[in-house]
Design an enzyme around this catalytic site. Sequence first.
Site, PDB file in Angstrom:
ATOM      1  N   HIS A  12       0.821  -1.218   0.000  1.00  0.00           N
ATOM      2  CA  HIS A  12       0.000   0.000   0.000  1.00  0.00           C
ATOM      3  C   HIS A  12       0.861   1.277   0.000  1.00  0.00           C
ATOM      4  O   HIS A  12       0.527   2.262   0.634  1.00  0.00           O
ATOM      5  CB  HIS A  12      -1.026  -0.023   1.149  1.00  0.00           C
ATOM      6  CG  HIS A  12      -0.417  -0.087   2.533  1.00  0.00           C
ATOM      7  ND1 HIS A  12      -0.992  -0.781   3.566  1.00  0.00           N
ATOM      8  CD2 HIS A  12       0.697   0.466   3.060  1.00  0.00           C
ATOM      9  CE1 HIS A  12      -0.262  -0.651   4.650  1.00  0.00           C
ATOM     10  NE2 HIS A  12       0.766   0.108   4.372  1.00  0.00           N
ATOM     11  N   HIS A  59      -1.192   5.094   9.501  1.00  0.00           N
ATOM     12  CA  HIS A  59       0.157   5.662   9.615  1.00  0.00           C
ATOM     13  C   HIS A  59       0.077   7.011  10.309  1.00  0.00           C
ATOM     14  O   HIS A  59       0.340   8.052   9.715  1.00  0.00           O
ATOM     15  CB  HIS A  59       0.785   5.826   8.238  1.00  0.00           C
ATOM     16  CG  HIS A  59       0.822   4.564   7.425  1.00  0.00           C
ATOM     17  ND1 HIS A  59      -0.276   4.059   6.784  1.00  0.00           N
ATOM     18  CD2 HIS A  59       1.841   3.701   7.159  1.00  0.00           C
ATOM     19  CE1 HIS A  59       0.061   2.939   6.142  1.00  0.00           C
ATOM     20  NE2 HIS A  59       1.329   2.705   6.358  1.00  0.00           N
ATOM     21  N   HIS A 193      10.686  -3.855   3.049  1.00  0.00           N
ATOM     22  CA  HIS A 193      11.074  -2.457   2.925  1.00  0.00           C
ATOM     23  C   HIS A 193      11.468  -1.888   4.282  1.00  0.00           C
ATOM     24  O   HIS A 193      10.997  -2.338   5.318  1.00  0.00           O
ATOM     25  CB  HIS A 193       9.979  -1.589   2.295  1.00  0.00           C
ATOM     26  CG  HIS A 193       8.723  -1.383   3.095  1.00  0.00           C
ATOM     27  ND1 HIS A 193       7.934  -2.409   3.551  1.00  0.00           N
ATOM     28  CD2 HIS A 193       8.112  -0.247   3.497  1.00  0.00           C
ATOM     29  CE1 HIS A 193       6.885  -1.911   4.188  1.00  0.00           C
ATOM     30  NE2 HIS A 193       6.964  -0.604   4.193  1.00  0.00           N
ATOM     31  N   GLU A 240       4.825  -5.149   8.370  1.00  0.00           N
ATOM     32  CA  GLU A 240       3.440  -5.008   7.889  1.00  0.00           C
ATOM     33  C   GLU A 240       2.880  -6.315   7.344  1.00  0.00           C
ATOM     34  O   GLU A 240       1.666  -6.509   7.302  1.00  0.00           O
ATOM     35  CB  GLU A 240       3.364  -3.930   6.789  1.00  0.00           C
ATOM     36  CG  GLU A 240       3.565  -2.530   7.317  1.00  0.00           C
ATOM     37  CD  GLU A 240       3.579  -1.474   6.206  1.00  0.00           C
ATOM     38  OE1 GLU A 240       3.530  -0.291   6.527  1.00  0.00           O
ATOM     39  OE2 GLU A 240       3.656  -1.841   5.010  1.00  0.00           O
TER      40      GLU A 240
END
Lengths: 281, 129
Positions: A12, A59, A193, A240
């Site tokens: 996302h 976030h 990431h 995540e």
Amino acid sequence: MARLIAGLATSHVPAIGAAVDLGKTQNDYWKPLFDGYEPARKWLSEVNPDVVILVYNDHASAFSLEIIPTFAIGVADEFPPADEGWGPRPVPVVKGHAELAWHLSESLILDEFDITIVNEMPVDHGLTVPLSITCGEPDEWPFQVIPLAVNVIQYPPPTGKRCFDLGRSIREAIATYEEDLKVVIFGTGGMSHQLHGERAGVTNREWDAKFLDGLTRDPMGLTKIPFLEYVREAGAEGIEMVMWLIMRGALDDQVNEIYRHYHVPASNTSTGLIILENEGT
Amino acid sequence: MNEPNKFEDIPGTYLFDRKRSREGYHLNMFCMSLMKPENREAFLADEKVYLDKFPMTNEQRQTVLERDWLGMIQMGGNIYYTSKLGATLGHSFQYLAGSMSGMAQEDYAEMMKAGGRPIEGNRSKSGGK
């Protein structure tokens, strides 16, 4: 009765949303990524779900360090796109399914998952980018969405096993909902990431491939991956991917892998997308 | 049940644990305040005056004024918060990531296009893997 027929997992990355919003999806940088999304869009429009349960992380938009719910479910009729510091994304308001969301909340809590119930919840790129990836740029999103937010920012996030078990409980809850609804569940975030520190930009193609394989064939194996391994191997923000295990837990033990797409990079991130259907759907 | 300090063995990585969360609370909540347009305007109009509203340490305040993106993280900042300051100043995540890892944004972007920072050699300080 409501039926959960499939799961989809996707990254996302906010830059993917920006590429859509700024009309850059066909330039040299973004085209290979967006070309890979086309089969997923076609699949989703053919499946044509009534409701998508969308597992994502906030976030620091709806929540902040003031309150850190581990699992939170949005029970409102509408969820506005959040202003993340540069104005809200120009995407449609997200329509909820309050009845099913409340049913899920009640079922989950009675099944001992003490989920936080949220009525006011702007939704950030974590939720709207997966919609852009799978639906393009419609005037209205083509299904109702139940946001399920997971804390993966403040240590400790829920374990992979806990996420998988939450998915199991979601599956049970959907099976006891009387309205005739077609439901798909999205797990979002990842893949490898890291956005912070001197190690920012780390990627791990082999680890990501193993995770995708495991998601289809050995999800129980994935539930044993400890937090430390996610951080070390998939980057600090790669954690995540525990949210993908909520999606997987909600599906049957045996699934058919319909589609897979993997691309590096989108901005800082290795991106993946996978579609899994329950057998017999 | 906790997993103590094994994380410190991972190079260039700052686990947002209870210690950093407590240390960085006011720095992060300053960044959070920039979610509102009127606060962004007030901050940009007079950074020092605006920063004085938040009881962070002088060192933390200095990292903001000097745009020391790695320093913010090292003093308890969290990337999802500091990126709001980045957005206020017109910086992308890639710019911040380049800055934190000591690279020009263009070089960082090229590294990502070439497949990202390799995991080999970046797993462990002690193991050297």
